[in-house]
Design an enzyme around this catalytic site. Structure first.
Site, PDB file in Angstrom:
ATOM      1  N   GLY A  68     -15.527   2.763   4.017  1.00 49.45           N
ATOM      2  CA  GLY A  68     -14.287   3.527   3.820  1.00 49.45           C
ATOM      3  C   GLY A  68     -13.569   3.186   2.534  1.00 49.45           C
ATOM      4  N   GLN A  69     -14.282   2.620   1.567  1.00 50.68           N
ATOM      5  CA  GLN A  69     -13.633   2.252   0.304  1.00 50.68           C
ATOM      6  C   GLN A  69     -13.334   3.499  -0.523  1.00 50.68           C
ATOM      7  OE1 GLN A  69     -15.888  -0.445  -2.180  1.00 50.68           O
ATOM      8  NE2 GLN A  69     -14.135  -0.876  -3.512  1.00 50.68           N
TER       9      GLN A  69
ATOM     10  N   ASN B  34     -12.679  -3.069   2.702  1.00 55.90           N
ATOM     11  CA  ASN B  34     -13.577  -1.923   2.826  1.00 55.90           C
ATOM     12  C   ASN B  34     -14.561  -1.947   1.660  1.00 55.90           C
ATOM     13  OD1 ASN B  34     -12.175  -0.992   5.106  1.00 55.90           O
ATOM     14  ND2 ASN B  34     -10.665   0.060   3.830  1.00 55.90           N
TER      15      ASN B  34
ATOM     16  N   HIS C  74      -6.848  -5.763   2.178  1.00 53.29           N
ATOM     17  CA  HIS C  74      -5.698  -5.204   2.885  1.00 53.29           C
ATOM     18  C   HIS C  74      -5.158  -6.285   3.815  1.00 53.29           C
ATOM     19  CE1 HIS C  74      -6.660  -0.765   2.282  1.00 53.29           C
ATOM     20  NE2 HIS C  74      -7.851  -1.282   2.031  1.00 53.29           N
TER      21      HIS C  74
ATOM     22  N   HIS D 178     -10.359  -5.161  -3.310  1.00 51.58           N
ATOM     23  CA  HIS D 178      -9.013  -5.443  -2.803  1.00 51.58           C
ATOM     24  C   HIS D 178      -9.074  -5.837  -1.335  1.00 51.58           C
ATOM     25  CE1 HIS D 178      -9.836  -1.127  -2.315  1.00 51.58           C
ATOM     26  NE2 HIS D 178      -9.146  -1.202  -1.196  1.00 51.58           N
TER      27      HIS D 178
ATOM     28  N   ASP E   1       0.852  -1.179   0.000  1.00 47.64           N
ATOM     29  CA  ASP E   1       0.000   0.000   0.000  1.00 47.64           C
ATOM     30  C   ASP E   1       0.895   1.239   0.000  1.00 47.64           C
ATOM     31  OD1 ASP E   1      -3.219   0.552   1.023  1.00 47.64           O
ATOM     32  OD2 ASP E   1      -1.792   2.218   1.044  1.00 47.64           O
ATOM     33  N   ILE E   2       0.516   2.219  -0.831  1.00 48.02           N
ATOM     34  CA  ILE E   2       1.338   3.433  -0.987  1.00 48.02           C
ATOM     35  C   ILE E   2       1.327   4.282   0.288  1.00 48.02           C
ATOM     36  CG2 ILE E   2      -0.386   5.029  -1.923  1.00 48.02           C
ATOM     37  CD1 ILE E   2       1.642   5.583  -4.220  1.00 48.02           C
TER      38      ILE E   2
HETATM   39  P1  AMP Z   1      -9.587   1.493   0.364  1.00 50.49           P
HETATM   40  O1  AMP Z   1      -9.638   2.778   1.146  1.00 50.49           O
HETATM   41  O2  AMP Z   1      -9.977   0.276   1.139  1.00 50.49           O
HETATM   42  O3  AMP Z   1     -10.327   1.620  -0.946  1.00 50.49           O
HETATM   43  O4  AMP Z   1      -8.058   1.256   0.042  1.00 50.49           O
HETATM   44  C1  AMP Z   1      -7.391   1.799  -1.041  1.00 50.49           C
HETATM   45  C2  AMP Z   1      -5.932   1.746  -0.705  1.00 50.49           C
HETATM   46  O5  AMP Z   1      -5.200   1.888  -1.901  1.00 50.49           O
HETATM   47  C3  AMP Z   1      -5.479   2.878   0.243  1.00 50.49           C
HETATM   48  O6  AMP Z   1      -4.950   2.296   1.416  1.00 50.49           O
HETATM   49  C4  AMP Z   1      -4.417   3.596  -0.576  1.00 50.49           C
HETATM   50  O7  AMP Z   1      -3.327   4.022   0.213  1.00 50.49           O
HETATM   51  C5  AMP Z   1      -4.010   2.557  -1.597  1.00 50.49           C
HETATM   52  N1  AMP Z   1      -3.487   3.047  -2.864  1.00 50.49           N
HETATM   53  C6  AMP Z   1      -4.019   3.987  -3.670  1.00 50.49           C
HETATM   54  N2  AMP Z   1      -3.264   4.147  -4.767  1.00 50.49           N
HETATM   55  C7  AMP Z   1      -2.237   3.275  -4.663  1.00 50.49           C
HETATM   56  C8  AMP Z   1      -1.123   2.955  -5.469  1.00 50.49           C
HETATM   57  N3  AMP Z   1      -0.882   3.572  -6.636  1.00 50.49           N
HETATM   58  N4  AMP Z   1      -0.260   1.998  -5.046  1.00 50.49           N
HETATM   59  C9  AMP Z   1      -0.472   1.374  -3.875  1.00 50.49           C
HETATM   60  N5  AMP Z   1      -1.520   1.620  -3.068  1.00 50.49           N
HETATM   61  C10 AMP Z   1      -2.382   2.557  -3.446  1.00 50.49           C
END
Ligand code: AMP
Ligand code: ZN
Length: 115
Positions: free
Chosen positions: A94-95, A88, A103, A101, A31-32
């Protein structure tokens, strides 16, 4: 695939990520914005917006995801102390990225209930 889906772009290799695990169906990458010392996302390569969009066609894929996640967690060194798995779903969940995906969160104790 929706043109602006960032996770479709990652699975199509249009956006490079450090790949932690990959096979024909899924890809895992960090995760970024990590929320824990270990924070890895697992996505199906196929675009599915969220759990509510699953169909009977996805049953094998879901089994594959859930049976592969423990292997990824083990590779990440999380097998002994454990980890949290989060999906999420839509606004109240909180999506923020609307491509299904999981986590994988680990490396510290996770409090309950979540915020
Ligand atoms: P959610 O809030 O459950 O939809 O999670 C989306 C996740 O994607 C968040 O934790 C972000 O930090 C992560 N995210 C968004 N863009 C990227 C990316 N380019 N590379 C890795 N993680 C990302
Ligand atoms: Zn997508």
């Amino acid at each position: 695939m929706p043109q602006e889906c960032i996770f479709c772009k990652i699975s199509a290799k249009e956006i490079p990520v450090p790949v932690i695990y990959e096979d024909e169906y899924i890809i895992a990458f960090p995760d970024i914005k990590p929320a824990a010392p270990v924070h890895v996302l697992v996505i199906p390569k196929k675009h599915i917006a969220n759990l509510l969009e699953l169909t009977s066609d996805d049953i094998m894929l879901m089994g594959h995801v859930l049976s592969t996640i423990p292997k990824i967690a083990t590779k990440l060194g999380l097998a002994e102390d454990g980890f949290r798995l989060v999906v999420n779903t839509k606004d109240n969940g909180g999506q923020t990225v609307h491509h299904l995906h999981w986590h994988i969160l680990g490396g510290r104790f996770m409090t309950w209930p979540p915020g």
